[in-house]
Scaffold this motif. Structure first.
Motif, mmCIF file in Angstrom:
data_model
loop_
_atom_site.group_PDB
_atom_site.id
_atom_site.type_symbol
_atom_site.label_atom_id
_atom_site.label_comp_id
_atom_site.label_asym_id
_atom_site.label_seq_id
_atom_site.Cartn_x
_atom_site.Cartn_y
_atom_site.Cartn_z
ATOM 1 N N GLU A 1 -15.957 9.717 -17.731
ATOM 2 C CA GLU A 1 -15.959 10.735 -18.775
ATOM 3 C C GLU A 1 -14.609 10.745 -19.491
ATOM 4 N N MET A 2 -14.616 11.303 -20.687
ATOM 5 C CA MET A 2 -13.405 11.296 -21.503
ATOM 6 C C MET A 2 -12.278 12.092 -20.850
ATOM 7 N N HIS A 3 -12.635 13.176 -20.124
ATOM 8 C CA HIS A 3 -11.567 13.951 -19.503
ATOM 9 C C HIS A 3 -10.897 13.184 -18.366
ATOM 10 N N HIS A 4 -11.592 12.165 -17.805
ATOM 11 C CA HIS A 4 -10.946 11.304 -16.814
ATOM 12 C C HIS A 4 -9.840 10.477 -17.472
ATOM 13 N N TYR A 5 -10.118 9.948 -18.680
ATOM 14 C CA TYR A 5 -9.086 9.196 -19.391
ATOM 15 C C TYR A 5 -7.892 10.096 -19.718
ATOM 16 N N ARG A 6 -8.176 11.378 -20.101
ATOM 17 C CA ARG A 6 -7.075 12.262 -20.419
ATOM 18 C C ARG A 6 -6.224 12.554 -19.177
ATOM 19 N N ALA B 1 3.174 15.335 -28.338
ATOM 20 C CA ALA B 1 2.026 15.999 -27.732
ATOM 21 C C ALA B 1 0.978 14.962 -27.318
ATOM 22 N N ALA B 2 0.315 15.230 -26.203
ATOM 23 C CA ALA B 2 -0.724 14.317 -25.726
ATOM 24 C C ALA B 2 -1.899 14.321 -26.701
ATOM 25 N N PRO B 3 -2.519 13.169 -26.921
ATOM 26 C CA PRO B 3 -3.659 13.117 -27.846
ATOM 27 C C PRO B 3 -4.854 13.884 -27.297
ATOM 28 N N ASP B 4 -5.699 14.360 -28.194
ATOM 29 C CA ASP B 4 -6.883 15.071 -27.759
ATOM 30 C C ASP B 4 -7.997 14.079 -27.425
ATOM 31 N N ASP B 5 -9.127 14.613 -26.962
ATOM 32 C CA ASP B 5 -10.232 13.761 -26.524
ATOM 33 C C ASP B 5 -10.753 12.885 -27.661
ATOM 34 N N HIS C 1 -19.305 19.822 -28.977
ATOM 35 C CA HIS C 1 -20.085 18.654 -29.412
ATOM 36 C C HIS C 1 -19.100 17.606 -29.916
ATOM 37 N N GLU C 2 -19.154 16.424 -29.295
ATOM 38 C CA GLU C 2 -18.237 15.337 -29.639
ATOM 39 C C GLU C 2 -16.780 15.800 -29.547
ATOM 40 N N PHE C 3 -16.471 16.470 -28.420
ATOM 41 C CA PHE C 3 -15.112 16.895 -28.057
ATOM 42 C C PHE C 3 -14.577 18.031 -28.931
ATOM 43 N N LYS C 4 -15.394 18.618 -29.784
ATOM 44 C CA LYS C 4 -14.941 19.696 -30.660
ATOM 45 C C LYS C 4 -15.773 20.949 -30.400
ATOM 46 N N PRO C 5 -15.131 22.141 -30.378
ATOM 47 C CA PRO C 5 -15.895 23.375 -30.171
ATOM 48 C C PRO C 5 -16.792 23.677 -31.367
ATOM 49 N N VAL C 6 -18.045 23.989 -31.096
ATOM 50 C CA VAL C 6 -19.002 24.297 -32.159
ATOM 51 C C VAL C 6 -19.520 25.727 -32.070
#
Length: 515
Positions: free
Chosen positions: A7-12, A56-60, A369-374
């Protein structure tokens, strides 16, 4: 790299550890991803400047944009599988790998490489070698171990007796403990116990050694355990590392296992508890007055005394406590809502059928949705409760809900007094709900001027036929434009006329308006 999806949060998480100085081997040992995947991520991060500590660390979304699609590792079977028993027998006789390879080629038509023989020998040696144990030692502040243990049965607030569970966190150096009894082992309970344990110690260990409970580890694996996204966020917020034990290997957290056993054998027997709050009050007093002051069998000193030395090297609590929300996934229903704990939260109708991530904290539910709050909603705690934003609904549904009774009255007043009287008659019907009829009358102003619509409503009222069909027929036939004496002699409208009287009047109006 593991076959499972990363998952993407693992990469972060891995990227944050790289920024803190962890090597690829450290990241691999933590279970986030394999060394090759970590090396690829490090190359990408170096090229894009993500490892600079002052940035700053990049976002997802940024990380996802830079990552190439991961390749799945192929599953292979050893070419020597048919010779396994023969090789095992030769290994037991002390035959070397080179000789085994030569004999296999000469007498058994084997065409594989020596590396395959060497790998097979390594597998067999590990299978037949005796198991040994080594006592682990820990530096002050290095680690703590966490586990659940069965507690006593108590009367649950919902009714009936229910088993409690003891959450125990033990500092590996000092053996000082945090103990809390809870009703369940859910993710939310697990995270809340961690928060209160860190506040109890007023500090955070650098590493937490845990079991493979579902509230922390989604998929247990000796090399690549899959960590709950919620727990990974907790680790990131407090700054500790998650160290999951290999499956079926509880010896790796023997310190807390002994602590749970000591709790069951020395605190619970011969005690009575009024409720869960009383149980936890007595447990905390026991930890400080008895368990913390005893001479520990392994260290030879009191845990509280060693904790006084250890506290200085533990990690400090963050200035702002992290939001320990529970991450989960749900599919958007056709009614534009997702379900979480039997409550419903709306999202845009364009996302119907999609599977979305959402984060539920104590007071909010945020949907992504796609790493952005909707969408973001206040937390609902009653079964069946719905949190709906009207802008999330389809346009026709939004229009229907916007054109309510108050809207109809307001629009009718703007058109004219006759229209206002007719709409009032429609909405006052005590037998049939005529909201759609009122909406239909008002929508006629899209095709006719307000003056004509008001005149048509007056004619319909004069003939005691305050219905949408009558008004529409009058406008379509142009009867509202006729000079007539009906307006001067028309009776006053009666908002609460009987249903059957209106039906008879409507028949009369239908026969007279076409003359």
């Amino acid at each position: 790299m593991s076959k499972r999806k990363i998952e993407m949060h693992h990469y972060r998480q891995a990227l944050l550890r790289m920024r803190q100085g962890d090597s690829d081997r450290d990241i691999s040992r933590s279970g986030l991803m394999g060394r090759r995947t970590a090396a690829s991520l490090r190359t990408l991060a170096s090229a894009r400047g993500w490892l600079a500590g002052d940035l700053a660390a990049p976002d997802d979304a940024t990380i996802a944009e830079g990552l190439a699609p991961a390749k799945r590792a192929a599953t292979t079977v050893s070419s020597l599988e048919a010779h396994r028993e023969r090789i095992a027998a030769w290994l037991g006789q002390g035959v070397s790998g080179v000789v085994i390879h030569t004999v296999l080629k000469r007498e058994h038509d084997y065409t594989g490489s020596y590396s395959a023989v060497r790998r097979m020998l390594g597998t067999l040696k590990r299978a037949i070698s005796p198991q040994t144990t080594v006592r682990l030692s820990f530096a002050p502040g290095e680690a703590a171990q966490v586990d659940f243990g069965a507690g006593p049965f108590l009367e649950h607030p919902a009714g009936g007796p229910r088993r409690t569970w003891a959450f125990v966190m033990t500092l590996c150096f000092s053996r000082h403990q945090y103990v809390e009894f809870v009703w369940d082992q859910t993710v939310a309970t697990w995270l809340g116990c961690h928060r209160r344990a860190f506040e109890w110690f007023a500090a955070v260990p650098a590493r937490l050694i845990i079991d493979n409970a579902k509230c922390a580890i989604i998929k247990a694996c000796i090399h690549d355990p899959q960590v709950q996204r919620s727990y990974a966020d907790c680790a990131e917020g407090y700054g500790f590392k998650i160290d999951a034990c290999p499956p079926h290997d509880p010896q790796k957290k023997g310190i807390v296992e002994s602590g749970v056993k000591y709790l069951k054998g020395n605190f619970l027997p011969l005690k009575t508890f009024l409720d869960l709050a009383d149980l936890n009050r007595q447990a905390k007093a026991w930890v400080m007055d008895e368990a913390g002051t005893r001479r520990h069998g392994t260290t030879g000193e009191a845990p509280i005394d060693l904790f006084a030395l250890e506290r200085a090297v533990l990690l400090p609590l963050p200035g702002v406590a992290p939001d320990l929300g529970v991450w989960s996934q749900a599919t958007v229903h056709p009614d534009c809502h997702i379900q979480f704990e039997r409550a419903y939260y709306s999202v845009s109708f364009t996302l119907v059928g999609k599977r979305l991530w959402f984060k539920a904290s104590d007071g909010m539910v945020t949907i992504y949705h796609e790493f952005k709050p909707v969408a973001a909603h206040a937390r609902a705690f009653k079964a069946g409760e719905r949190r709906t934003v009207k802008d999330h609904l389809p346009p026709d549904a939004r229009a229907f809900f916007a054109h309510d009774r108050a809207w109809c009255v307001e629009q009718a007043v703007r058109i004219g007094p006759a229209c206002a009287a007719l709409i009032e008659r429609l909405l006052a019907d005590r037998i049939v709900e005529r909201l759609r009829a009122a909406q239909g009358v008002l929508h006629l102003q899209k095709s006719y001027p307000a003056t004509r619509l008001d005149a048509a409503c007056a004619r319909a009222l004069a003939h005691e036929s305050p219905f949408y069909r009558t008004v529409k027929t009058i406008l379509a036939g142009g009867h509202d434009l006729q000079a007539d004496t009906w307006a001067a002699t028309a009776p006053e409208p009666t908002p609460h006329s009987g249903r059957f009287a209106r039906n008879a009047a409507s028949l009369f109006a239908a026969s007279t308006t076409v003359q």
